[in-house]
Design a protein around this motif. Structure first.
Motif, PDB file in Angstrom:
ATOM      1  N   ASP A  78      -8.533  13.665  12.613  1.00 46.50           N
ATOM      2  CA  ASP A  78      -9.017  13.806  10.992  1.00 46.50           C
ATOM      3  C   ASP A  78      -7.596  13.269  10.112  1.00 46.50           C
ATOM      4  O   ASP A  78      -7.708  13.149   9.149  1.00 46.50           O
ATOM      5  CB  ASP A  78      -9.014  15.267  10.828  1.00 46.50           C
ATOM      6  CG  ASP A  78     -10.301  15.769  11.450  1.00 46.50           C
ATOM      7  OD1 ASP A  78     -11.046  15.280  11.736  1.00 46.50           O
ATOM      8  OD2 ASP A  78     -10.051  17.309  11.956  1.00 46.50           O
ATOM      9  N   THR A  79      -6.933  12.408  10.694  1.00 48.37           N
ATOM     10  CA  THR A  79      -5.708  11.879   9.930  1.00 48.37           C
ATOM     11  C   THR A  79      -6.013  10.210   9.826  1.00 48.37           C
ATOM     12  O   THR A  79      -6.146   9.627  10.691  1.00 48.37           O
ATOM     13  CB  THR A  79      -4.377  12.094  11.052  1.00 48.37           C
ATOM     14  OG1 THR A  79      -3.963  13.419  10.895  1.00 48.37           O
ATOM     15  CG2 THR A  79      -3.204  11.521   9.869  1.00 48.37           C
ATOM     16  N   ASN A  80      -5.938  10.296   8.424  1.00 50.08           N
ATOM     17  CA  ASN A  80      -6.155   8.495   7.952  1.00 50.08           C
ATOM     18  C   ASN A  80      -4.736   7.944   8.275  1.00 50.08           C
ATOM     19  O   ASN A  80      -3.618   8.467   7.568  1.00 50.08           O
ATOM     20  CB  ASN A  80      -6.752   8.609   6.702  1.00 50.08           C
ATOM     21  CG  ASN A  80      -8.409   8.995   6.658  1.00 50.08           C
ATOM     22  OD1 ASN A  80      -9.038   8.553   7.689  1.00 50.08           O
ATOM     23  ND2 ASN A  80      -8.622   9.817   5.936  1.00 50.08           N
ATOM     24  N   ILE A  81      -4.458   6.799   8.576  1.00 50.18           N
ATOM     25  CA  ILE A  81      -3.509   5.902   8.632  1.00 50.18           C
ATOM     26  C   ILE A  81      -3.662   4.562   8.041  1.00 50.18           C
ATOM     27  O   ILE A  81      -4.595   3.819   8.426  1.00 50.18           O
ATOM     28  CB  ILE A  81      -2.969   5.761  10.173  1.00 50.18           C
ATOM     29  CG1 ILE A  81      -2.863   7.179  10.607  1.00 50.18           C
ATOM     30  CG2 ILE A  81      -1.433   4.919  10.097  1.00 50.18           C
ATOM     31  CD1 ILE A  81      -1.367   8.081  10.176  1.00 50.18           C
ATOM     32  N   LEU A  82      -2.697   4.056   7.211  1.00 49.76           N
ATOM     33  CA  LEU A  82      -2.818   2.702   6.600  1.00 49.76           C
ATOM     34  C   LEU A  82      -1.696   2.036   7.411  1.00 49.76           C
ATOM     35  O   LEU A  82      -0.607   2.303   7.553  1.00 49.76           O
ATOM     36  CB  LEU A  82      -2.624   2.584   5.134  1.00 49.76           C
ATOM     37  CG  LEU A  82      -3.541   2.738   4.470  1.00 49.76           C
ATOM     38  CD1 LEU A  82      -3.163   2.483   2.704  1.00 49.76           C
ATOM     39  CD2 LEU A  82      -4.876   1.594   4.461  1.00 49.76           C
TER      40      LEU A  82
ATOM     41  N   LEU B 217       5.053  13.984   7.359  1.00 50.04           N
ATOM     42  CA  LEU B 217       5.598  12.728   7.507  1.00 50.04           C
ATOM     43  C   LEU B 217       5.430  11.948   6.392  1.00 50.04           C
ATOM     44  O   LEU B 217       4.352  11.827   5.835  1.00 50.04           O
ATOM     45  CB  LEU B 217       5.315  12.457   8.885  1.00 50.04           C
ATOM     46  CG  LEU B 217       5.193  13.272  10.129  1.00 50.04           C
ATOM     47  CD1 LEU B 217       4.775  12.473  11.226  1.00 50.04           C
ATOM     48  CD2 LEU B 217       6.617  14.017  10.338  1.00 50.04           C
ATOM     49  N   GLY B 218       6.148  10.841   6.059  1.00 53.89           N
ATOM     50  CA  GLY B 218       6.033   9.925   5.246  1.00 53.89           C
ATOM     51  C   GLY B 218       6.346   8.565   5.795  1.00 53.89           C
ATOM     52  O   GLY B 218       7.497   8.188   6.441  1.00 53.89           O
ATOM     53  N   ILE B 219       5.295   7.555   6.302  1.00 56.78           N
ATOM     54  CA  ILE B 219       5.643   6.435   7.099  1.00 56.78           C
ATOM     55  C   ILE B 219       5.071   5.260   6.159  1.00 56.78           C
ATOM     56  O   ILE B 219       3.851   5.354   6.024  1.00 56.78           O
ATOM     57  CB  ILE B 219       4.864   6.511   8.536  1.00 56.78           C
ATOM     58  CG1 ILE B 219       5.277   7.941   9.094  1.00 56.78           C
ATOM     59  CG2 ILE B 219       5.416   5.409   9.428  1.00 56.78           C
ATOM     60  CD1 ILE B 219       4.325   7.894  10.559  1.00 56.78           C
ATOM     61  N   ARG B 220       5.891   4.498   5.961  1.00 63.71           N
ATOM     62  CA  ARG B 220       5.342   3.220   5.401  1.00 63.71           C
ATOM     63  C   ARG B 220       4.418   2.459   5.988  1.00 63.71           C
ATOM     64  O   ARG B 220       4.476   2.083   7.487  1.00 63.71           O
ATOM     65  CB  ARG B 220       6.693   2.255   4.868  1.00 63.71           C
ATOM     66  CG  ARG B 220       7.523   3.090   3.897  1.00 63.71           C
ATOM     67  CD  ARG B 220       6.962   3.088   2.499  1.00 63.71           C
ATOM     68  NE  ARG B 220       7.818   3.823   1.659  1.00 63.71           N
ATOM     69  CZ  ARG B 220       7.391   4.105   0.410  1.00 63.71           C
ATOM     70  NH1 ARG B 220       6.324   3.840  -0.024  1.00 63.71           N
ATOM     71  NH2 ARG B 220       8.300   4.724  -0.490  1.00 63.71           N
TER      72      ARG B 220
ATOM     73  N   PRO C  30       0.757  -1.196   0.165  1.00 68.13           N
ATOM     74  CA  PRO C  30      -0.137  -0.040   0.048  1.00 68.13           C
ATOM     75  C   PRO C  30       0.678   1.242  -0.160  1.00 68.13           C
ATOM     76  O   PRO C  30       2.020   1.304   0.538  1.00 68.13           O
ATOM     77  CB  PRO C  30      -0.569   0.031   1.321  1.00 68.13           C
ATOM     78  CG  PRO C  30      -0.667  -1.398   1.916  1.00 68.13           C
ATOM     79  CD  PRO C  30       0.780  -1.966   1.297  1.00 68.13           C
ATOM     80  N   LYS C  31       0.209   2.181  -0.317  1.00 69.27           N
ATOM     81  CA  LYS C  31       1.032   3.709  -0.553  1.00 69.27           C
ATOM     82  C   LYS C  31       1.777   4.118   0.890  1.00 69.27           C
ATOM     83  O   LYS C  31       0.959   3.787   1.824  1.00 69.27           O
ATOM     84  CB  LYS C  31       0.043   4.701  -1.055  1.00 69.27           C
ATOM     85  CG  LYS C  31      -0.112   4.552  -2.495  1.00 69.27           C
ATOM     86  CD  LYS C  31      -0.807   5.698  -3.331  1.00 69.27           C
ATOM     87  CE  LYS C  31      -0.941   5.818  -4.793  1.00 69.27           C
ATOM     88  NZ  LYS C  31      -1.415   7.042  -5.146  1.00 69.27           N
ATOM     89  N   ILE C  32       2.565   4.734   0.789  1.00 63.32           N
ATOM     90  CA  ILE C  32       3.157   5.418   2.034  1.00 63.32           C
ATOM     91  C   ILE C  32       2.027   6.315   2.618  1.00 63.32           C
ATOM     92  O   ILE C  32       1.221   7.034   2.129  1.00 63.32           O
ATOM     93  CB  ILE C  32       4.368   6.185   1.662  1.00 63.32           C
ATOM     94  CG1 ILE C  32       5.369   6.694   2.913  1.00 63.32           C
ATOM     95  CG2 ILE C  32       3.941   7.558   0.724  1.00 63.32           C
ATOM     96  CD1 ILE C  32       6.392   7.144   2.595  1.00 63.32           C
ATOM     97  N   ASN C  33       2.033   6.574   3.810  1.00 65.45           N
ATOM     98  CA  ASN C  33       1.223   7.485   4.689  1.00 65.45           C
ATOM     99  C   ASN C  33       1.868   8.824   4.588  1.00 65.45           C
ATOM    100  O   ASN C  33       2.956   8.945   5.012  1.00 65.45           O
ATOM    101  CB  ASN C  33       0.990   6.912   6.276  1.00 65.45           C
ATOM    102  CG  ASN C  33       0.252   5.688   6.342  1.00 65.45           C
ATOM    103  OD1 ASN C  33      -0.798   5.735   6.037  1.00 65.45           O
ATOM    104  ND2 ASN C  33       0.874   4.496   6.777  1.00 65.45           N
ATOM    105  N   ILE C  34       1.058   9.688   4.351  1.00 60.68           N
ATOM    106  CA  ILE C  34       1.503  11.307   4.034  1.00 60.68           C
ATOM    107  C   ILE C  34       0.843  11.950   5.224  1.00 60.68           C
ATOM    108  O   ILE C  34      -0.564  12.121   5.134  1.00 60.68           O
ATOM    109  CB  ILE C  34       1.276  11.731   2.949  1.00 60.68           C
ATOM    110  CG1 ILE C  34       2.072  10.738   1.780  1.00 60.68           C
ATOM    111  CG2 ILE C  34       1.902  13.357   2.698  1.00 60.68           C
ATOM    112  CD1 ILE C  34       3.627  10.925   1.852  1.00 60.68           C
TER     113      ILE C  34
END
Length: 374
Positions: A329-333, A289-292, A243-247
């Motif tokens: 309000d932040t979505n995290i995968l 932030l960029g978190i895999r 899946p895409k990185i979390n921004i």
């Protein structure tokens, strides 16, 4: 040796600027993949190297030999460049059997028949298609036709092998099988390979290095691991990974030579040794932030420093579970390698290592804090 160097390559179609000052080197023995979305210029770059397109400016060298000098209107003929090209469409002669398709280029060079037979048999054996030597392309599967096309390319012992999206017409299982075959072929032959694809999985699994393009510009050249861990910009980060990185929106404040970074996931300090030269001049600025997804862990119980999140949705995927979480309000995968039965709206505790977090400046989109390698 078979080193390729492109210097200041520009290509136009009418008024449309297709390649914008491309500078790129494929070292001897490289498996260099040109990666990017459709229309980014990767195939045009390959065609320029092959001699099928003429750039308006720039030079190209094969080892020490100049094969393109646009300013002097010198373009060496494609057949004299010592390169073979494998097309997306296979481009097999329908009226020739497999043996004659593979032998065609050698016959044009007027090699002795015994030498042709020996070389063709060796190429067919390497691609594991000896038994199909007398069959015609219409009698072969897509995967078998692709093997014939590659055998035809390698039979001439060319210095460079060019592959233009060779797996795009195959089904998912065949693509996996052919990735393995092509990677083994590169290992055995040591030939320099330029490979074009829009499929990041192909690029990450086969390449020694990846050159990523956007809108005719070369954005980053790096090893697959470096590209994945430290994408040079937000658009590279967003393109690489599934899946895409979390921004995640954040704010940075300079403290001496370090950065204090705050977001919905808390606050941490990025030490000076992890910062790049693209840190903005301002004392405070917005960033991302960029978190895999695989770097975020869902805990069985609360722990020191853990963060409460709510389960928004769950996507079981066999050997892993993709969990979509919300924090304010932040979505995290999250990519959880354990098979667990998370429930919608369930509260969970998460944690992550700040050393595994990229930070990008909001205004420029450039990487300003690197990830520490695994």
């Amino acid at each position: 040796m078979s080193r390729i160097e492109l210097k200041n390559i520009n290509k136009y179609y009418g008024k449309q600027h297709i390649l914008k000052d491309i500078n790129l080197v494929a070292e001897d023995g490289d498996f260099l993949t040109l990666l990017g979305p459709s229309g980014c210029g990767k195939t045009t770059t390959l065609r320029v190297v092959a001699g099928l397109e003429k750039p308006e400016t720039g030079t190209i060298y094969l080892d020490e030999k100049q094969i393109v000098n646009a300013q002097e209107r010198f373009y060496e003929e494609p057949g004299k460049r010592g390169m073979d090209l494998v097309f997306q469409s296979y481009a097999l002669w329908p009226h020739m059997n497999v043996f004659n398709n593979v032998a065609f280029g050698l016959s044009v060079k007027k090699l002795p028949s015994p030498e042709i037979a020996e070389k063709v048999k060796a190429a067919l054996k390497r691609m594991r298609i000896e038994e199909y030597a007398k069959r015609y392309p219409s009698e072969l599967s897509g995967g078998q036709q692709q093997r014939v096309a590659i055998a035809r390319a390698i039979v001439s012992d060319s210095k460079v092998l060019l592959l233009d999206e060779p797996l795009s017409n195959l089904d998912a299982k065949l693509r996996v099988d052919m990735r393995s075959e092509i990677k083994r072929l590169h290992h055995d032959l040591g030939t320099t390979i330029l490979y074009v694809t829009h499929d990041q999985v192909e690029a990450l699994t086969m390449s020694t290095r990846i050159a990523i393009f956007f809108s005719g510009e070369l954005e980053q050249v790096a090893t697959p691991m470096e590209l994945y861990q430290n994408p040079i910009s937000l658009r590279v980060a967003d393109f690489i990974g599934n899946p895409k990185i979390n921004i995640i929106h954040a704010h940075a404040t300079k403290e001496n030579n370090a950065l204090r970074i705050s977001s919905d996931l808390g606050t941490f300090v990025a030490s000076p040794d992890l910062l790049t030269d693209d840190v903005p001049d301002a004392d405070t600025f917005d960033c991302f932030l960029g978190i895999r997804p695989e770097k975020i862990k869902i805990l069985a119980a609360p722990a020191a420093g853990s963060i409460t999140a709510s389960v928004y949705s769950v996507q079981p995927a066999g050997s892993e579970t993709i969990v979509n979480l919300k924090i304010n309000d932040t979505n995290i995968l999250v990519k959880d390698l354990d098979i667990k039965n998370y429930k919608t709206d369930q509260d969970v505790q998460i944690t992550f290592e700040t050393a595994k977090v990229n930070v990008f400046a909001k205004d420029s989109g450039r990487l300003i804090k690197r990830v520490v390698g695994d």
